[in-house]
Design a protein around this motif. Sequence first.
Motif, PDB file in Angstrom:
ATOM      1  N   LEU A 182      -6.917   1.388   4.132  1.00 16.31           N
ATOM      2  CA  LEU A 182      -6.022   2.206   3.316  1.00 16.31           C
ATOM      3  C   LEU A 182      -6.066   3.690   3.658  1.00 16.31           C
ATOM      4  CD1 LEU A 182      -6.521   0.414  -0.116  1.00 16.31           C
ATOM      5  CD2 LEU A 182      -4.472   0.403   1.312  1.00 16.31           C
ATOM      6  N   VAL A 183      -6.777   4.047   4.721  1.00 18.12           N
ATOM      7  CA  VAL A 183      -6.768   5.449   5.140  1.00 18.12           C
ATOM      8  C   VAL A 183      -5.333   5.819   5.525  1.00 18.12           C
ATOM      9  CG1 VAL A 183      -7.581   7.087   6.877  1.00 18.12           C
ATOM     10  CG2 VAL A 183      -9.138   5.364   5.956  1.00 18.12           C
ATOM     11  N   PRO A 184      -4.783   6.874   4.928  1.00 18.65           N
ATOM     12  CA  PRO A 184      -3.406   7.259   5.319  1.00 18.65           C
ATOM     13  C   PRO A 184      -3.344   7.672   6.793  1.00 18.65           C
ATOM     14  CG  PRO A 184      -4.039   8.321   3.250  1.00 18.65           C
ATOM     15  CD  PRO A 184      -5.280   7.696   3.813  1.00 18.65           C
ATOM     16  N   ASN A 185      -2.243   7.391   7.406  1.00 15.93           N
ATOM     17  CA  ASN A 185      -2.062   7.722   8.829  1.00 15.93           C
ATOM     18  C   ASN A 185      -2.354   9.194   9.100  1.00 15.93           C
ATOM     19  OD1 ASN A 185       0.590   5.479  10.042  1.00 15.93           O
ATOM     20  ND2 ASN A 185      -1.269   5.070   8.900  1.00 15.93           N
ATOM     21  N   SER A 186      -1.890  10.075   8.233  1.00  8.61           N
ATOM     22  CA  SER A 186      -2.111  11.509   8.451  1.00  8.61           C
ATOM     23  C   SER A 186      -3.590  11.842   8.412  1.00  8.61           C
ATOM     24  CB  SER A 186      -1.428  12.347   7.368  1.00  8.61           C
ATOM     25  OG  SER A 186      -0.088  12.046   7.305  1.00  8.61           O
TER      26      SER A 186
ATOM     27  N   SER B  46      -0.341   3.570   5.337  1.00  3.89           N
ATOM     28  CA  SER B  46      -1.755   3.241   5.537  1.00  3.89           C
ATOM     29  C   SER B  46      -1.965   2.661   6.929  1.00  3.89           C
ATOM     30  CB  SER B  46      -2.197   2.229   4.485  1.00  3.89           C
ATOM     31  OG  SER B  46      -1.537   0.997   4.711  1.00  3.89           O
ATOM     32  N   VAL B  47      -3.219   2.652   7.325  1.00  6.98           N
ATOM     33  CA  VAL B  47      -3.564   2.087   8.635  1.00  6.98           C
ATOM     34  C   VAL B  47      -3.235   0.590   8.688  1.00  6.98           C
ATOM     35  CG1 VAL B  47      -5.542   1.465  10.058  1.00  6.98           C
ATOM     36  CG2 VAL B  47      -5.304   3.797   9.225  1.00  6.98           C
TER      37      VAL B  47
ATOM     38  N   ALA C  95       0.887  -1.183   0.000  1.00  2.66           N
ATOM     39  CA  ALA C  95       0.000   0.000   0.000  1.00  2.66           C
ATOM     40  C   ALA C  95       0.917   1.223   0.000  1.00  2.66           C
ATOM     41  CB  ALA C  95      -0.929  -0.037   1.203  1.00  2.66           C
ATOM     42  N   GLY C  96       1.208   1.806   1.173  1.00  2.00           N
ATOM     43  CA  GLY C  96       2.121   2.945   1.220  1.00  2.00           C
ATOM     44  C   GLY C  96       3.573   2.548   0.984  1.00  2.00           C
TER      45      GLY C  96
END
Lengths: 733, 338
Positions: B72-76, B108-109, B29-30
Amino acid sequence: MNAYVGTPTSRVDGRAKVTGAAKYAGEFPADRLLHGFVVEATISCGRIVRLDTNTAQQVKGVLDVLTHANRPPLADKDEAWKDEVAPDGSPFRPLYDDTIRFNGQPIALVVAEDWETAKFAATLVRVEYEQHGFATDLEGERSNAAEKDKPHKPRGDAAAALAGADVRHEADYVIPTEHHNPMELYATTAVWDDNGKLTIYDKTQGVQNVHKFLCGVFDKKPDDIRVASPYVGGAFGSGLRPQYQVVLATLGALALKRSVRVVLTRQQMYGLGYRPMTIERVGLGAKSDGTLDAITHEAIAVTSRYEDFARNDTGWAEQLYKSPNSRFSHKLVHLDVSTPCDMRAPGAASGVCALECAMDELAVALKLDPIELRLKCYSDHDQSENLPYTSKQLRECYARGADAFGWSRRNPAPRSMRDGKDLVGWGMATGVWEALQMPVAVRIVLTSNGHAEVSCAASDIGTGTYTIVAQVAADALGLPIENISVRLADSSLPQAPVEGGSWMAASSAHAVLAAAEEVRKELLGLAGKIPGSPLAGAKLADTVLIDGSIAGASDTSRAVSIADAMRHGGVERIEKEKLNQFDEDKKHARNTHSAVFAEVKVDEELGVIRVTRVVSAVAAGRILNTKTGRSQIMGSVVWGIGMALHEETVMDHRFGRIMNANIAEYHIPVNADVHDIDVIFVDEPDNRINKLGIKGLGEIGIVGVPAAIANAVYHATGKRIRRFPITLDKLLD
Amino acid sequence: MNNFQYARATDVADAIRLLAADPGAKLIAGGTNLIDLMKENVERPTRLIDISRLPLRKVEETPDGSLRIGALVPNSDLAYHPLIEQRYPLLASAILAGASAQLRNMASVGGNLMQRTRCAYFYDTATPCNKRHPGSGCSAMDGLNRNHAILGTSAACIATNPSDMSVALAALDALVHIAGPSGERTIALTDFHRLPGDKPHVDTNLGTGEIITAIELPPRGFAQNYSYLKIRDRMSYAFALVSVAAALELEGNAIGGARVALGGVAHKPWRSLEAEAALRGQAATPDHFSHAADLLLQGATTRSHNGFKVELARRAIVRTLTQAANATPQSQAHKKIA
């Protein structure tokens, strides 16, 4: 006369750097460029028994895998491998033979059409070793330390005086191995032209040093190779000696008759030079009134098996503190590691750190204020040669720094000052460095439109050489700085040594003055011939270049414009090159000084240390550019914070491998670790050292900072940490 | 880095199919940790299955008041999501304590849960490591182990889990939603990561062909009394020596409920139900916090360089619980420990 010198002039190369127009060694394009990737040894000592490159060779896109077994010829005499700043010994020769001397040693270069292919193929190289016993632990091998040389004559009987002193302090201070970690990776682009000549774009602090080295190593004529390094993204000493990637890229280009680029990875850069770990044993003996009777300082430092790298760690007390008895020695322990190299303020950063922590401990033992102790012992002479200084405004540094910091409000008792959960500590230390100057040549080409090109082989390693050369030239030629273009760091340009030791500011500036005087001489000749010239019969010494004209020094209205003088003379361009050599002055010592004050706040329970304030008062002669100069000192202070609290190259001595070879785990300060930094330049007129009174700022800024912070940590916590870096676990017992 | 195949998954089922078909495949992912490990030749996947375009980027409230966060929500994005900032500030704080802004933007989460230890020996293929090369030995055990685990270690491995986010998720009783060849399942975050035991090469209880689809946060967010305190060797961009996620429910000065999770001390986020039970019904005082710390650190074992972590953890637990009780959570933006 001084429209630019001494002013906060912005960097003339600033725009090129921030827009990406400035090209670095690994960025120069070349037709049909090939890429090399380095394979490193994973043992510390032994021999390569078998090096199987077949699988790697078969990868599509791989042109060759160069090893000691198939490389083009390399020089076999040490002399060829010794560069201008090589220490005693037998320099390391990459891909020379099957011997492994240190972990991380390059043993093969995979050359491919692209970097990714070379990197992949490098993983397919198989190596079998015959491993030999090895040692990499300085402290474990301390008993094998042997005296390298005696940089300072002993004075009196220091051992006896120390033993008999009213108050005595003696302790070991341990400075770990540290790596420079410049932002720019080490890289070389070797551009092959059809005539078989090479242009080498290399990350280096000295293009002419690399040029001579390559000519020797590859048995080439000077015209066969040109070395350029127009921009350097930091080096801090790591680029003083030619690094192995320049040999490998050149080898690749010669073997394949094509241009080859080699860029090291961040991890591989830990196989280059480093600040050597040292054990610094300092002894101070004082009378009860606080005057010193004895100073002893012994440094035990790591070096490789093949070279004796030693710097002046000890002996700085000769410049700083009066004592009738002193003894200094520098011992080396030879280990199975690569040779250390210079790193910002080599020797002093480590040795003065120990000395200044020891002085703080002595002040505590004597119940004296740390500044008062230093003033009681203040030396107006360099005692090693019994010489006065060209200038020494260190007293003023103490006074101005203390005043700006608010030192008089310090409660001397440890653990006496608080801010909420934090213990507050105030510490100070002295810094000292040399003010060196070297022969440098500069060429000036003045055109009749009032533009001048100033060129010199010197490097600008980010320190601002382009800018100060432009400033000095603009003033000396009487032109606006926009009319000056500066070319640096090409081996075909006029002579310069490596950029290091803080000597380049003074050295390049005076070379500019010397060349500008030659230009003025020619202009005066031309101007004087103009019918009715206001400068007819004028002596050179009575003229100046100002506002685009040559004019009388005492009466600038007697002037002829550069354009008129050149037009009348029928001259389009004036080209002058001059090598400036400084008069040798054996009657004075030349040093820069600083007084550094630090405030730390230490969480009493958790041991977390913050450096909340630093004041650095620096006496370094004339400051050519107060803006870049201030940045130089601020950067040094940040580095000093790292040296005090963060930096340490950690090796597992069972493997002889560095275990934090990356900048995630090798800690340097981040923004969150940096608070207020106040830089004070103390006035220090110096008409003895050189015409402009320049001393150089490259190293002085870091010296003293780690000790000031360590002393502040003691003042905050009552704990004396003598093993750097001061991490929180060391405060938690 | 080795050569590998690349495939882009069209949907979750496709990702599962691709993953199950190739035991050497890895999801990407990231890539903030996987690419690093590939550069070091620690991970040598035969195939990368790119899931970054799958529709797993939503943060949704569920009917029972929970919050479902796409894998897939980005950490930020998660740290600054209004629902997280308001209802689960402990999670927001822990995320912001980790890595750098650039890394948090990419990571990503789901990938955060899958990141691997930063043990230096795990990263260095020239040294033995049971996690990287099962059966080769643990170099950290008698080597450089200042950053290593003090709880839940085994004879085979003393590595730590490096995540900050997971520590807050553990404290919040988060659930991990998983999809795989045999359907969907949900497991507690605290059961997601494993202790090293005799299989330190297996970090999580994710099965073959399984993928994380979402994280679920139960309704209780402890938004009033919480703190995430990370103690490290510099003030930012360093892994935790010790970190503490603390969450309290206070009734006056009495503790109605408590959660405490530790990072940097074990192979997984460390919780002690016994310690939390001991706090329940007690006054929120340093003595009680200290007792809870003792219970949390029961059975701690140390090696040559990491002995300091026990006392550091004890003090950090007390400090973090005090911050939580006083509703003065540790700021991740200020350059100081409160």
